[in-house]
Design a protein around this motif. Structure first.
Motif, mmCIF file in Angstrom:
data_model
loop_
_atom_site.group_PDB
_atom_site.id
_atom_site.type_symbol
_atom_site.label_atom_id
_atom_site.label_comp_id
_atom_site.label_asym_id
_atom_site.label_seq_id
_atom_site.Cartn_x
_atom_site.Cartn_y
_atom_site.Cartn_z
ATOM 1 N N ALA A 42 37.235 47.801 44.951
ATOM 2 C CA ALA A 42 35.872 48.321 45.096
ATOM 3 C C ALA A 42 34.867 47.213 44.824
ATOM 4 C CB ALA A 42 35.656 49.479 44.130
ATOM 5 N N CYS A 43 35.084 46.439 43.767
ATOM 6 C CA CYS A 43 34.167 45.352 43.418
ATOM 7 C C CYS A 43 34.140 44.308 44.531
ATOM 8 C CB CYS A 43 34.582 44.705 42.100
ATOM 9 S SG CYS A 43 34.520 45.844 40.725
ATOM 10 N N LEU A 44 35.310 43.956 45.066
ATOM 11 C CA LEU A 44 35.355 42.945 46.121
ATOM 12 C C LEU A 44 34.673 43.451 47.392
ATOM 13 C CD1 LEU A 44 38.981 41.673 45.500
ATOM 14 C CD2 LEU A 44 36.891 40.393 45.132
ATOM 15 N N LEU A 49 29.995 43.575 51.077
ATOM 16 C CA LEU A 49 28.951 44.292 51.817
ATOM 17 C C LEU A 49 27.569 43.756 51.471
ATOM 18 C CD1 LEU A 49 30.335 47.921 51.695
ATOM 19 C CD2 LEU A 49 29.945 46.528 53.724
ATOM 20 N N ALA A 50 27.393 43.343 50.205
ATOM 21 C CA ALA A 50 26.083 42.831 49.799
ATOM 22 C C ALA A 50 25.813 41.446 50.386
ATOM 23 C CB ALA A 50 26.000 42.792 48.280
ATOM 24 N N ALA A 143 37.357 35.772 49.276
ATOM 25 C CA ALA A 143 37.775 36.451 48.043
ATOM 26 C C ALA A 143 38.425 37.788 48.377
ATOM 27 C CB ALA A 143 36.578 36.656 47.115
ATOM 28 N N LEU A 144 37.767 38.572 49.255
ATOM 29 C CA LEU A 144 38.284 39.912 49.584
ATOM 30 C C LEU A 144 39.580 39.830 50.383
ATOM 31 C CD1 LEU A 144 38.154 42.976 49.907
ATOM 32 C CD2 LEU A 144 36.472 42.672 51.702
ATOM 33 N N PHE A 147 42.393 38.003 48.556
ATOM 34 C CA PHE A 147 42.997 38.799 47.478
ATOM 35 C C PHE A 147 43.999 39.795 48.042
ATOM 36 C CE2 PHE A 147 42.981 40.255 43.167
ATOM 37 C CZ PHE A 147 42.439 39.188 42.491
ATOM 38 N N HIS A 148 43.642 40.367 49.203
ATOM 39 C CA HIS A 148 44.597 41.282 49.841
ATOM 40 C C HIS A 148 45.846 40.519 50.279
ATOM 41 C CE1 HIS A 148 46.338 43.296 53.371
ATOM 42 N NE2 HIS A 148 46.217 44.371 52.625
ATOM 43 N N GLY A 149 45.644 39.326 50.877
ATOM 44 C CA GLY A 149 46.794 38.511 51.285
ATOM 45 C C GLY A 149 47.666 38.151 50.087
ATOM 46 N N GLY A 150 47.020 37.874 48.955
ATOM 47 C CA GLY A 150 47.765 37.582 47.733
ATOM 48 C C GLY A 150 48.612 38.772 47.309
#
Lengths: 207, 106
Positions: A42-44, A49-50, A143-144, A147-150
């Motif tokens: 959610a934070c990522l 989005l921002a 980052a988003l 992180f998913h790839g990680g």
């Protein structure tokens, strides 16, 4: 052996992954973990989005993204979700070899997904000079998606360790919860990807 | 002997049940692929973004619902705590996204 947990048709419980107290706890524990993961992503997503229009003169999402690659990656990960369902189906029918086979296919699909993602990032960095430091959009994007790839890479390591460690053991009430826990984690990775391809790629190409 | 046939019956009943569940999950998968195709086609066609973005989000939410309820068995009995955890996570997600997007509103 004093404690033989291996399964035969007579002792096979209805759901071997949740037949023991340990299995029940592993199942609940993983869901608690997934609740935490939801907040992490959610934070990522919120950050992305921002910052998605803060390109600092660098390439924007419309310049970068291509539909074909993302479509292929989506199909690969979605199919790997189905193959892990197949593996759990064979676990419930006490067919260890077929379960290993379908989890093996899951691992191969996951590896192909990861290879395509590495190719994608390399393409952005080499052909567009778009890196983590290019802009706020670049930082939020890498980052988003990174992180998913990680998470995919971690899941692959987890799955391969499970499959190798239990290859000669056969299915038992000891390792059935371990496989089931991995299956749930893998589906969650797919859930996150559904939102990534929708929010990052498709919405990035529209607006 | 009678006991033996009895366990076999339970096993065949279980197998049948597992097969039914698998069939359901394949239908779920087919629908998910179908929704993915619609999403990609809608973007390829270049329909106006005011219409496409809500459509994309609805399709994503439906797909994620399928994943949670069918692939991850949240529809089964005894999944009240997992459901509470995931809906809690979704609630936080909504708060975070509203907050972060509202920060850059002005």
């Amino acid at each position: 052996m004093s404690q033989d947990h291996s399964l035969n048709p007579e002792t096979m419980p209805q759901d071997p992954a949740k037949a023991t107290m340990e299995g029940k706890h592993k199942h609940l524990g993983l869901w608690i973990f997934l609740g935490g993961e939801t907040v992490l992503f959610a934070c990522l997503f919120g950050t992305y989005l921002a910052l998605r229009n803060s390109t600092a003169g660098g390439p924007s999402s419309q310049d970068l993204f291509g539909l074909e690659l993302v479509f292929l990656m989506t199909i690969l990960l979605l199919t790997s979700s189905l193959t892990s369902v197949y593996a759990i189906y064979h676990m419930k029918n006490n067919d260890f070899k077929k379960m290993q086979l379908w989890f093996g296919i899951t691992a191969l699909l996951g590896i192909s997904f990861l290879a395509l993602e590495i190719y994608e990032f390399a393409h952005y960095i080499i052909d567009y000079g778009f890196t983590f430091r290019s802009s706020a959009f670049g930082s939020a994007f890498y980052a988003l998606v990174g992180f998913h790839g990680g998470h995919v890479a971690f899941g692959l390591g987890w799955l391969i360790a499970l499959m190798v460690r239990n290859a000669k053991r056969g299915l038992s009430l000891y390792n059935a919860p371990k496989y089931n826990t991995f299956g749930l984690y893998w589906h969650f990775i797919d859930v996150v990807w559904v939102f990534i391809f929708t929010v990052v790629y498709l919405m990035g190409m529209v607006s | 002997m009678t006991e033996n046939t009895n366990t076999n019956k339970i096993n065949s009943f279980q197998r049948e049940k597992n097969r039914d569940e698998m069939r359901q999950q394949i239908i779920t998968f087919a629908l998910m692929i179908f929704f993915t195709m619609i999403a990609f086609f809608a973007v390829m066609m270049g329909i106006s973004s005011t219409f496409v973005i809500p459509l994309l989000l609805v399709l994503a939410v439906v797909q994620v619902g399928f994943q949670f309820y069918y692939f991850m068995h949240m529809k089964d009995k005894g999944h009240e705590i997992p459901a509470a955890l995931i809906y809690g996570g979704i609630f936080v997600t909504a708060l975070v996204i509203v907050t972060f997007v509202a920060i850059i509103w002005w």
